[in-house]
Design a protein around this motif. Structure first.
Motif, mmCIF file in Angstrom:
data_model
loop_
_atom_site.group_PDB
_atom_site.id
_atom_site.type_symbol
_atom_site.label_atom_id
_atom_site.label_comp_id
_atom_site.label_asym_id
_atom_site.label_seq_id
_atom_site.Cartn_x
_atom_site.Cartn_y
_atom_site.Cartn_z
ATOM 1 N N TRP A 209 3.590 6.203 2.388
ATOM 2 C CA TRP A 209 3.427 7.509 1.746
ATOM 3 C C TRP A 209 2.676 7.366 0.428
ATOM 4 C CZ3 TRP A 209 2.800 12.385 1.773
ATOM 5 C CH2 TRP A 209 3.032 13.161 0.646
ATOM 6 N N SER A 210 3.007 6.348 -0.351
ATOM 7 C CA SER A 210 2.314 6.115 -1.614
ATOM 8 C C SER A 210 0.831 5.847 -1.377
ATOM 9 C CB SER A 210 2.943 4.927 -2.353
ATOM 10 O OG SER A 210 4.297 5.193 -2.666
ATOM 11 N N GLU A 211 0.522 5.106 -0.311
ATOM 12 C CA GLU A 211 -0.885 4.823 -0.014
ATOM 13 C C GLU A 211 -1.623 6.082 0.415
ATOM 14 O OE1 GLU A 211 -3.667 1.830 2.671
ATOM 15 O OE2 GLU A 211 -1.561 1.327 2.275
ATOM 16 N N GLU B 256 -0.908 9.206 -0.530
ATOM 17 C CA GLU B 256 -1.130 10.008 -1.741
ATOM 18 C C GLU B 256 -2.296 9.451 -2.558
ATOM 19 O OE1 GLU B 256 2.420 12.555 -3.486
ATOM 20 O OE2 GLU B 256 2.592 10.430 -3.959
ATOM 21 N N ARG B 257 -2.326 8.141 -2.719
ATOM 22 C CA ARG B 257 -3.425 7.541 -3.486
ATOM 23 C C ARG B 257 -4.764 7.795 -2.798
ATOM 24 N NH1 ARG B 257 0.352 3.233 -4.182
ATOM 25 N NH2 ARG B 257 -0.572 2.105 -2.419
ATOM 26 N N PRO C 71 11.188 7.787 -7.339
ATOM 27 C CA PRO C 71 10.545 6.488 -7.533
ATOM 28 C C PRO C 71 11.197 5.406 -6.675
ATOM 29 C CG PRO C 71 10.977 7.569 -9.644
ATOM 30 C CD PRO C 71 11.683 8.377 -8.584
ATOM 31 N N ARG D 98 4.556 18.602 0.651
ATOM 32 C CA ARG D 98 5.882 18.005 0.661
ATOM 33 C C ARG D 98 6.848 19.050 1.187
ATOM 34 N NH1 ARG D 98 6.975 13.495 -2.420
ATOM 35 N NH2 ARG D 98 8.992 13.616 -1.377
ATOM 36 N N GLU E 222 6.353 2.861 1.778
ATOM 37 C CA GLU E 222 5.112 2.334 1.223
ATOM 38 C C GLU E 222 3.897 3.111 1.705
ATOM 39 O OE1 GLU E 222 2.551 -1.845 1.395
ATOM 40 O OE2 GLU E 222 4.572 -1.747 2.214
ATOM 41 N N ALA F 242 -0.303 16.041 -5.390
ATOM 42 C CA ALA F 242 -0.739 14.812 -6.051
ATOM 43 C C ALA F 242 -2.094 15.011 -6.728
ATOM 44 C CB ALA F 242 -0.819 13.661 -5.042
#
Length: 241
Positions: free
Chosen positions: A142-144, A146-147, A135, A99, A140, A225
């Motif tokens: 970026w969240s995928e 990280e997961r 939060p 990050r 969207e 993460a």
């Protein structure tokens, strides 16, 4: 009247190149396509050594390269970044994710959230996070990402710790018994919470109710993460946030 859903010849050729690159690296099925801004920088290192090795780069990432529009294609096992005619392939199981911050176009002195990922050729690709940190703020995709990185790297990291290995995330190290950096070290029973954020000072650890931070480094902390997920598993309260 032209059909707005019909691809141009150039778009078809780009998609073919993207699909071929993803296939060569075994990225699996395509999940989604997004647009963002990106810049790249050649890494000065000897390759990615091990699962969570820190990739060190010469100079600031992308300092010599202009930011350009980029196409992101997300796959089961990674992603491709098409920018300035090149296709960068990122595998979730080997990439180092940082990050960071990036200058805002046409707004001197102001920065915005960004992430940097290492591609399979050892080059760092910096992607803008237009929504910003926090939060619901990041896009969207970026969240995928990280997961996907956690899903690919966490099981191997846990297995390495169970086998007695020592993992390193930049300045931070951890074993199955404790975590630390510099002169700071604590057994997992004393660790309450991990806080993560952008930039070189990417982590802070609550040990017995007192926050501790590693000294900022130029390279920052990779894969926060994954580090956060490990603290959730190994800390007594499971309180990483």
């Amino acid at each position: 009247m032209s059909d707005p859903t019909r691809r141009t010849r150039g778009e078809e050729l780009l998609l073919a190149r993207i699909s071929a690159a993803a296939g060569r690296e075994g990225l699996g099925r395509r999940r989604a396509t997004h647009a963002t801004a990106a810049r790249t920088a050649r890494a000065a290192h000897a390759g990615i050594r091990g699962l969570l090795a820190l990739v060190r780069h010469g100079g600031a990432a992308g300092a010599a390269n202009a930011r350009d529009a980029a196409r992101l294609d997300l796959y089961e096992n990674g992603m491709t970044v098409a920018v300035k005619g090149r296709i960068h392939v990122v595998r979730y199981d080997t990439t180092s994710v940082f990050r960071t911050e990036a200058a805002r176009p046409g707004d001197a002195g102001r920065t915005g959230a960004a992430c940097a990922l290492t591609d399979v050729d050892g080059e760092r690709v910096v992607l803008r996070l237009p929504g910003g940190p926090g939060p619901g703020g990041a896009p969207e995709w970026w969240s995928e990402v990280e997961r996907g990185v956690v899903r690919a790297q966490l099981p191997r990291a846990l297995a390495a710790l169970a086998g007695g290995e020592r993992l390193v995330f930049g300045a931070v190290w951890l074993t199955g018994a404790e975590i630390g950096w510099g002169e700071v070290r604590a057994r997992w029973s004393r660790v309450r919470c991990l806080r993560t954020g952008p930039g070189p000072g990417a982590v802070a650890l609550d040990i017995d109710g007192t926050w501790h931070e590693p000294a900022p480094t130029e390279s920052g902390i990779p894969n926060t993460a994954v580090l956060r997920a490990l603290v959730e598993r190994l800390g007594p309260g499971g309180g990483a946030r």
